[in-house]
Design a protein around this motif. Structure first.
Motif, PDB file in Angstrom:
ATOM      1  N   GLY A 134      30.524  -3.694  35.179  1.00 60.88           N
ATOM      2  CA  GLY A 134      30.671  -2.517  35.636  1.00 60.88           C
ATOM      3  C   GLY A 134      30.057  -2.606  36.968  1.00 60.88           C
ATOM      4  N   HIS A 135      29.355  -1.210  37.540  1.00 62.45           N
ATOM      5  CA  HIS A 135      28.702  -1.263  39.002  1.00 62.45           C
ATOM      6  C   HIS A 135      27.470  -1.187  38.684  1.00 62.45           C
ATOM      7  N   GLY A 136      26.636  -1.329  39.777  1.00 68.91           N
ATOM      8  CA  GLY A 136      25.123  -1.299  39.732  1.00 68.91           C
ATOM      9  C   GLY A 136      24.370  -2.114  38.957  1.00 68.91           C
ATOM     10  N   ASN A 137      23.268  -1.816  38.649  1.00 67.66           N
ATOM     11  CA  ASN A 137      22.503  -2.722  37.726  1.00 67.66           C
ATOM     12  C   ASN A 137      23.069  -2.976  36.257  1.00 67.66           C
ATOM     13  N   GLY A 138      23.235  -3.912  35.890  1.00 69.79           N
ATOM     14  CA  GLY A 138      23.765  -4.536  34.793  1.00 69.79           C
ATOM     15  C   GLY A 138      22.959  -4.639  33.656  1.00 69.79           C
ATOM     16  N   PRO A 139      23.208  -4.664  32.236  1.00 69.03           N
ATOM     17  CA  PRO A 139      22.346  -4.686  31.230  1.00 69.03           C
ATOM     18  C   PRO A 139      21.939  -6.080  31.127  1.00 69.03           C
ATOM     19  N   ILE A 140      20.937  -6.326  30.359  1.00 66.98           N
ATOM     20  CA  ILE A 140      20.192  -7.574  29.833  1.00 66.98           C
ATOM     21  C   ILE A 140      21.417  -8.023  28.894  1.00 66.98           C
ATOM     22  N   ASN A 141      21.367  -9.540  28.476  1.00 68.69           N
ATOM     23  CA  ASN A 141      22.383 -10.044  27.539  1.00 68.69           C
ATOM     24  C   ASN A 141      21.544 -10.463  26.359  1.00 68.69           C
ATOM     25  N   HIS A 142      21.507  -9.570  25.242  1.00 65.69           N
ATOM     26  CA  HIS A 142      20.889  -9.762  24.079  1.00 65.69           C
ATOM     27  C   HIS A 142      21.697 -11.054  23.239  1.00 65.69           C
ATOM     28  N   PHE A 143      22.633 -11.233  23.579  1.00 58.08           N
ATOM     29  CA  PHE A 143      23.610 -12.101  22.548  1.00 58.08           C
ATOM     30  C   PHE A 143      23.731 -13.528  23.398  1.00 58.08           C
ATOM     31  N   GLY A 144      23.124 -13.750  24.427  1.00 59.27           N
ATOM     32  CA  GLY A 144      23.046 -15.145  25.177  1.00 59.27           C
ATOM     33  C   GLY A 144      22.018 -15.842  24.816  1.00 59.27           C
ATOM     34  N   LEU A 145      21.158 -15.610  23.825  1.00 64.04           N
ATOM     35  CA  LEU A 145      19.877 -16.178  23.675  1.00 64.04           C
ATOM     36  C   LEU A 145      19.948 -17.442  22.694  1.00 64.04           C
TER      37      LEU A 145
END
Length: 145
Positions: A134-145
Motif C-alpha cells: 500500500g501507501h505510507g508506513n507499512g506494517p511489520i512482518n510477523h511471518f518473516g521470522l
C-alpha cells in the motif's frame, strides 16, 4: 479521556507508552538523556511498571533503547536492539504489548516476557523493512521470522 486513563493506570501491572504517549501522561518532554528518570517518574506517579519505548527518541544511534521501570523493586532495566532503518513500523506498539501478554501467558516472568517481546518486534521490523504494501508506513512482518 486522558484523565480517565490516568485513573485506570494504577489498576494494571504494566504500561507500554511510546514517547509522545508518555509525554501526555506527565506533561514533560522526554529525550534520550532523561528516559530512565521519566520512566521512573511515570511508574511512581501511577504506581505501575513502565516499559518506555524509545522508538520516537531523536538520536543518531544504531541502537534502539527501551527503558523498563519495575515498580515493585524500584529498578530500571535497559533493553537494546539494533535500530532498523525502515518506515515499515505500523503495528509495533500493539504487537509489542500482545507479544508480552503472550509470553506472560506461557509462564515467563515479566522481565523475560518484556525482553522476548522487544526482541520479537525488532525481528519483525527487520523482516518487513523492505516490503511494500500500500501507501505510507507499512506494517511489520510477523511471518518473516
Amino acid at each position: 479521556a486522558i484523565e480517565c486513563l490516568k485513573d485506570f493506570l494504577p489498576k494494571v501491572s504494566l504500561i507500554t507508552p511510546n514517547i509522545p504517549e508518555a509525554e501526555l501522561l506527565i506533561n514533560e518532554k522526554i529525550n534520550v538523556d532523561n528516559m530512565k528518570a521519566m520512566a521512573q517518574k511515570i511508574g511512581e506517579q501511577f504506581q505501575v511498571s513502565v516499559l518506555l519505548k524509545g522508538g520516537h527518541v531523536d538520536n543518531d544511534s544504531f541502537i534502539m533503547t527501551d527503558v523498563f521501570y519495575v515498580h515493585e523493586t524500584k529498578t530500571v532495566k535497559i533493553i537494546t536492539n539494533p535500530r532498523v532503518n525502515t518506515t515499515n513500523i505500523h503495528g509495533t506498539g500493539c504487537s509489542l504489548s500482545s507479544s508480552i501478554a503472550a509470553y506472560l501467558s506461557l509462564g515467563f516472568s515479566m522481565d523475560e516476557a518484556i525482553i522476548k517481546g522487544c526482541n520479537y518486534v525488532n525481528q519483525a521490523i527487520a523482516a518487513g523493512k523492505d516490503k511494500i504494501l500500500g501507501h505510507g508506513n507499512g506494517p511489520i512482518n510477523h511471518f518473516g521470522l
